[in-house]
Scaffold this motif. Structure first.
Motif, PDB file in Angstrom:
ATOM      1  N   LEU A  90       0.827  -1.201   0.000  1.00 12.81           N
ATOM      2  CA  LEU A  90       0.000   0.000   0.000  1.00 12.81           C
ATOM      3  C   LEU A  90       0.862   1.253   0.000  1.00 12.81           C
ATOM      4  CD1 LEU A  90      -2.764  -1.113   2.544  1.00 12.81           C
ATOM      5  CD2 LEU A  90      -3.021  -0.846   0.067  1.00 12.81           C
ATOM      6  N   SER A  91       2.004   1.198   0.685  1.00  8.74           N
ATOM      7  CA  SER A  91       2.888   2.366   0.732  1.00  8.74           C
ATOM      8  C   SER A  91       3.541   2.641  -0.617  1.00  8.74           C
ATOM      9  CB  SER A  91       3.979   2.151   1.795  1.00  8.74           C
ATOM     10  OG  SER A  91       4.967   1.228   1.351  1.00  8.74           O
ATOM     11  N   LYS A  92       3.631   1.632  -1.496  1.00  9.24           N
ATOM     12  CA  LYS A  92       4.244   1.788  -2.812  1.00  9.24           C
ATOM     13  C   LYS A  92       3.219   2.125  -3.895  1.00  9.24           C
ATOM     14  CE  LYS A  92       8.307   1.087  -1.219  1.00  9.24           C
ATOM     15  NZ  LYS A  92       9.220   2.239  -1.079  1.00  9.24           N
ATOM     16  N   GLY A  93       1.983   2.360  -3.491  1.00 10.29           N
ATOM     17  CA  GLY A  93       0.983   2.797  -4.462  1.00 10.29           C
ATOM     18  C   GLY A  93      -0.047   1.764  -4.828  1.00 10.29           C
ATOM     19  N   GLY A  94      -0.005   0.576  -4.224  1.00 11.61           N
ATOM     20  CA  GLY A  94      -1.071  -0.390  -4.441  1.00 11.61           C
ATOM     21  C   GLY A  94      -2.390   0.181  -3.946  1.00 11.61           C
ATOM     22  N   THR A  95      -3.474  -0.143  -4.618  1.00  6.49           N
ATOM     23  CA  THR A  95      -4.771   0.418  -4.232  1.00  6.49           C
ATOM     24  C   THR A  95      -5.757  -0.645  -3.761  1.00  6.49           C
ATOM     25  OG1 THR A  95      -5.462   0.346  -6.554  1.00  6.49           O
ATOM     26  CG2 THR A  95      -4.555   2.418  -5.741  1.00  6.49           C
ATOM     27  N   GLY A  96      -5.299  -1.877  -3.674  1.00  8.85           N
ATOM     28  CA  GLY A  96      -6.142  -2.953  -3.164  1.00  8.85           C
ATOM     29  C   GLY A  96      -5.259  -4.111  -2.736  1.00  8.85           C
ATOM     30  N   LEU A  97      -5.781  -4.931  -1.853  1.00 12.76           N
ATOM     31  CA  LEU A  97      -5.041  -6.088  -1.364  1.00 12.76           C
ATOM     32  C   LEU A  97      -5.621  -7.359  -1.957  1.00 12.76           C
ATOM     33  CD1 LEU A  97      -4.777  -5.098   2.406  1.00 12.76           C
ATOM     34  CD2 LEU A  97      -3.020  -4.859   0.636  1.00 12.76           C
ATOM     35  N   SER A  98      -4.765  -8.326  -2.215  1.00 16.38           N
ATOM     36  CA  SER A  98      -5.193  -9.639  -2.698  1.00 16.38           C
ATOM     37  C   SER A  98      -4.532 -10.671  -1.802  1.00 16.38           C
ATOM     38  CB  SER A  98      -4.774  -9.836  -4.162  1.00 16.38           C
ATOM     39  OG  SER A  98      -5.320 -11.025  -4.681  1.00 16.38           O
ATOM     40  N   MET A  99      -5.334 -11.343  -1.007  1.00 19.26           N
ATOM     41  CA  MET A  99      -4.832 -12.142   0.107  1.00 19.26           C
ATOM     42  C   MET A  99      -4.599 -13.583  -0.326  1.00 19.26           C
ATOM     43  SD  MET A  99      -6.587 -12.176   3.862  1.00 19.26           S
ATOM     44  CE  MET A  99      -5.652 -12.584   5.338  1.00 19.26           C
ATOM     45  N   ALA A 100      -3.351 -14.030  -0.153  1.00 14.81           N
ATOM     46  CA  ALA A 100      -2.981 -15.412  -0.468  1.00 14.81           C
ATOM     47  C   ALA A 100      -2.974 -16.226   0.814  1.00 14.81           C
ATOM     48  CB  ALA A 100      -1.596 -15.442  -1.107  1.00 14.81           C
ATOM     49  N   PHE A 101      -3.614 -17.383   0.788  1.00 13.23           N
ATOM     50  CA  PHE A 101      -3.684 -18.258   1.946  1.00 13.23           C
ATOM     51  C   PHE A 101      -2.825 -19.496   1.722  1.00 13.23           C
ATOM     52  CE2 PHE A 101      -7.626 -15.863   1.765  1.00 13.23           C
ATOM     53  CZ  PHE A 101      -7.739 -15.381   3.058  1.00 13.23           C
ATOM     54  N   ASP A 102      -2.312 -20.051   2.808  1.00 12.35           N
ATOM     55  CA  ASP A 102      -1.533 -21.280   2.672  1.00 12.35           C
ATOM     56  C   ASP A 102      -2.471 -22.462   2.378  1.00 12.35           C
ATOM     57  OD1 ASP A 102      -2.666 -21.909   5.145  1.00 12.35           O
ATOM     58  OD2 ASP A 102      -0.761 -22.096   6.203  1.00 12.35           O
ATOM     59  N   LEU A 103      -1.879 -23.595   1.998  1.00 11.03           N
ATOM     60  CA  LEU A 103      -2.682 -24.752   1.602  1.00 11.03           C
ATOM     61  C   LEU A 103      -3.568 -25.278   2.724  1.00 11.03           C
ATOM     62  CD1 LEU A 103      -0.221 -26.709  -0.717  1.00 11.03           C
ATOM     63  CD2 LEU A 103      -2.309 -25.508  -1.385  1.00 11.03           C
ATOM     64  N   PRO A 104      -3.085 -25.362   3.972  1.00 10.34           N
ATOM     65  CA  PRO A 104      -3.991 -25.803   5.028  1.00 10.34           C
ATOM     66  C   PRO A 104      -5.246 -24.942   5.143  1.00 10.34           C
ATOM     67  CG  PRO A 104      -1.730 -25.957   5.792  1.00 10.34           C
ATOM     68  CD  PRO A 104      -1.686 -25.251   4.464  1.00 10.34           C
ATOM     69  N   THR A 105      -5.083 -23.621   5.075  1.00 13.35           N
ATOM     70  CA  THR A 105      -6.249 -22.745   5.147  1.00 13.35           C
ATOM     71  C   THR A 105      -7.175 -22.982   3.960  1.00 13.35           C
ATOM     72  OG1 THR A 105      -4.900 -21.078   6.282  1.00 13.35           O
ATOM     73  CG2 THR A 105      -6.988 -20.337   5.357  1.00 13.35           C
ATOM     74  N   GLN A 106      -6.611 -23.136   2.761  1.00 15.54           N
ATOM     75  CA  GLN A 106      -7.437 -23.384   1.578  1.00 15.54           C
ATOM     76  C   GLN A 106      -8.228 -24.682   1.681  1.00 15.54           C
ATOM     77  OE1 GLN A 106      -5.496 -22.696  -2.296  1.00 15.54           O
ATOM     78  NE2 GLN A 106      -3.830 -21.704  -1.189  1.00 15.54           N
ATOM     79  N   LEU A 107      -7.710 -25.630   2.440  1.00 12.69           N
ATOM     80  CA  LEU A 107      -8.376 -26.926   2.603  1.00 12.69           C
ATOM     81  C   LEU A 107      -9.228 -26.980   3.866  1.00 12.69           C
ATOM     82  CD1 LEU A 107      -5.415 -29.184   1.486  1.00 12.69           C
ATOM     83  CD2 LEU A 107      -7.592 -28.916   0.280  1.00 12.69           C
ATOM     84  N   GLY A 108      -9.368 -25.858   4.563  1.00 14.57           N
ATOM     85  CA  GLY A 108     -10.191 -25.840   5.767  1.00 14.57           C
ATOM     86  C   GLY A 108      -9.587 -26.621   6.917  1.00 14.57           C
TER      87      GLY A 108
END
Length: 539
Positions: A90-108
């Motif tokens: 965000l400090s470098k000018g990004g205007t939105g976040l895109s959140m990457a999750f690890d594999l355990p989280t993706q698999l619940g």
């Protein structure tokens, strides 16, 4: 000489010798040496930007009014480290976040599940609890950022954790903006990160639609993803066709669940891949918009203009990045981002040049953000709406992609829709992937630095390395979290989740209360699995 299967297909480029004078896109569309007015479609359906069929873009002024959202897909190790990366972007000018999750989280799964050993925090951030979500967004006001979450089977849980953190910040749910990917169909086809069988999973998807329509109205409830089909090896035509087939399935499931198409469809979003053939990519995006407008109006009877607009996020092609001569990837990403912008994307993620080797370093992430800013402010692509409109070449390509994609959609319809056509779609993509590999192997398709212009000296840039100790620290935090709670209340909330799963009412309120009262992600997903069962592929 017998033809290969790929040579007989409409949607896969034929395998020909490197000296063959013909040129083909990856979809098998032969490219002529010269295009003239004779190549324009007999009925050129363009319309105006912001008007049906939206081929020229969903907004009249497009980037002259506001440039696309510049998102950077990020997350690794712990919530604290990911929070630091989000603030940096965000400090470098990004205007939105895109959140990457690890594999355990993706698999619940919780990080302490034995299946997760060695995977915690590796491909994204580990989010087990509401404490993790609080830490991930510490100091980031949720009423001022748009957050995209690349999460599917457990999407409802992650949205609700985000909503709970917003409530703690004093941000009304009505002000939260972002997207949950929530596209489970592509998990069965292209990625494999599923939990439950398709039918109950589709129920969770449409429950999220209904919940957000009532409580989080600015949230994009699904990001219907062709990106992963393309990463697995499909062609541009297949990407359009199979993505729209998924969209058709979600719309029909929501209608069957009693939702009104003009109410939920405006919050549907799409997610496409950006590849190197600039002209095919521009045509692909334009064709997809026109096709979706007709599908929503003519097939589902939508009357709300926003229900007919295909709005999409683009990520540059991970599969196009090379470990050899990795700095070449900067040029590839710039071309792909330029194509996405000229095709009218609403948001864009540009990959780090080192991502064929590891998660991106801060330097690679900054170059990726700067690439978007150069496209926005120096290329001229944002100065006019639909800059390729009327081009003999682009309009011919757009029409050809639409025609071939429609053939595939018709085939999927004949098989009963995407849920019933998973095996067919997977087979089509596998065949296309084989064709890619053969064309590279034979030198028909050139990849600079891989099968031509190779160098003997191997370049290995400085890489991001996840501290192995971060997994141990996450397990310690999770153990402390589970010890510091009302265990009887948690068990009662989990039983309420099971009861909701057995019933027919919207499940998200029960899930939200369980998460609020300190049930973990893995416990909530496990409670639903007790009722729904676990999906096991049969092919």
């Amino acid at each position: 000489m017998a033809t290969s299967p790929a040579e007989e297909r409409l949607t896969v480029a034929p395998i020909v010798g490197p000296d063959d004078p013909r040129r083909f896109t990856d979809s098998g569309i032969e490219i002529k040496a010269l295009y003239t007015a004779d190549d324009l479609p007999p009925k050129l359906e363009l319309g105006e930007p912001g008007e049906f069929p939206y081929i020229r873009g969903p907004h009249r002024d497009m980037y002259r009014k506001q440039v696309w959202t510049m998102r950077q897909y990020a997350g690794y190790a712990s919530a604290k480290e990911s929070n630091e990366r989000y603030r940096y972007l965000l400090s470098k000018g990004g205007t939105g976040l895109s959140m990457a999750f690890d594999l355990p989280t993706q698999l619940g799964l919780d990080s302490d599940n034995p299946r997760c050993l060695g995977e915690v925090g590796r491909t994204g951030v580990a989010i087990d609890t509401i404490d993790d979500m609080r830490t991930a967004f510490d100091g980031i006001p949720l009423d001022q950022v748009s957050t995209s979450m690349t999460i599917n089977a457990p999407a409802a849980c992650l949205l609700l954790l985000y909503e709970l953190v917003g409530e703690e910040q004093g941000v009304p749910s009505e002000q939260l903006r972002g997207t949950t990917q929530n596209d489970v169909l592509k998990e069965y086809i292209a990625r494999g990160n599923y939990i439950y069988p398709p039918v109950p999973t589709m129920r969770l998807t449409t429950d999220l639609f209904g919940y957000c329509a009532e409580h989080v109205p600015k949230w994009n409830t699904v990001s219907i993803s062709g990106y992963h089909f393309r990463e697995k090896g499909c062609s541009a035509v297949q990407e359009v066709a199979f993505t729209l087939c998924s969209g058709i399935a979600y719309v029909q499931a929501a209608i069957d669940a009693g939702l009104e198409v003009d109410q939920f469809a405006p919050r549907l979003a799409f997610f496409f891949n950006g590849h190197n053939n600039v002209f095919q990519e521009v045509a692909k995006f334009r064709a997809a918009r026109r096709m979706w407008a007709h599908i929503m109006r003519d097939r589902f009877g939508a009357t709300n203009p926003k229900a007919m607009m295909l709005r999409f996020h683009t990520q540059t092609g991970g599969v196009t990045l090379t470990a050899q001569q990795p700095e070449n990837n900067i040029a590839r990403v710039a071309l792909q981002g330029f194509a996405a912008v000229c095709g009218g994307t609403q948001s864009l993620h540009t990959n780090g040049y080192d991502e064929a080797l590891a998660l991106p370093t801060e330097r690679a992430a900054k170059i990726a953000v700067r690439t978007q800013q150069v496209i926005a402010h120096e290329s001229g692509a944002a100065d006019t709406v639909d800059p390729f409109a009327g081009s003999y070449f682009i309009e011919s390509l757009t029409d050809e992609i639409e025609s071939r994609a429609q053939e595939l959609i018709t085939k999927v319809d004949e098989l009963g829709g995407s849920v019933n056509a998973i095996e067919f779609i997977t087979g089509e993509i596998d065949e296309s992937a084989w064709g890619y590999q053969e064309r590279y192997r034979l030198g028909q398709d050139i990849v600079v630095g891989v099968n031509k212009y190779e160098e003997d000296e191997i370049e290995v840039p400085d890489l991001l390395r996840v501290d192995p100790d971060s997994e141990r620290q996450q397990l310690e935090r999770l153990a402390a979290f589970k010890a510091d709670r009302d265990q009887e209340l948690v068990q009662r909330r989990l039983e309420e989740v099971r009861e909701a799963a057995r019933g027919t009412a919207n499940m998200l309120p029960a899930i939200k209360e369980a998460l609020r009262d300190r049930a973990s992600l893995g416990e909530v997903c496990g409670a639903m699995q007790d009722v729904f069962g676990k999906y096991a592929p049969t092919f």
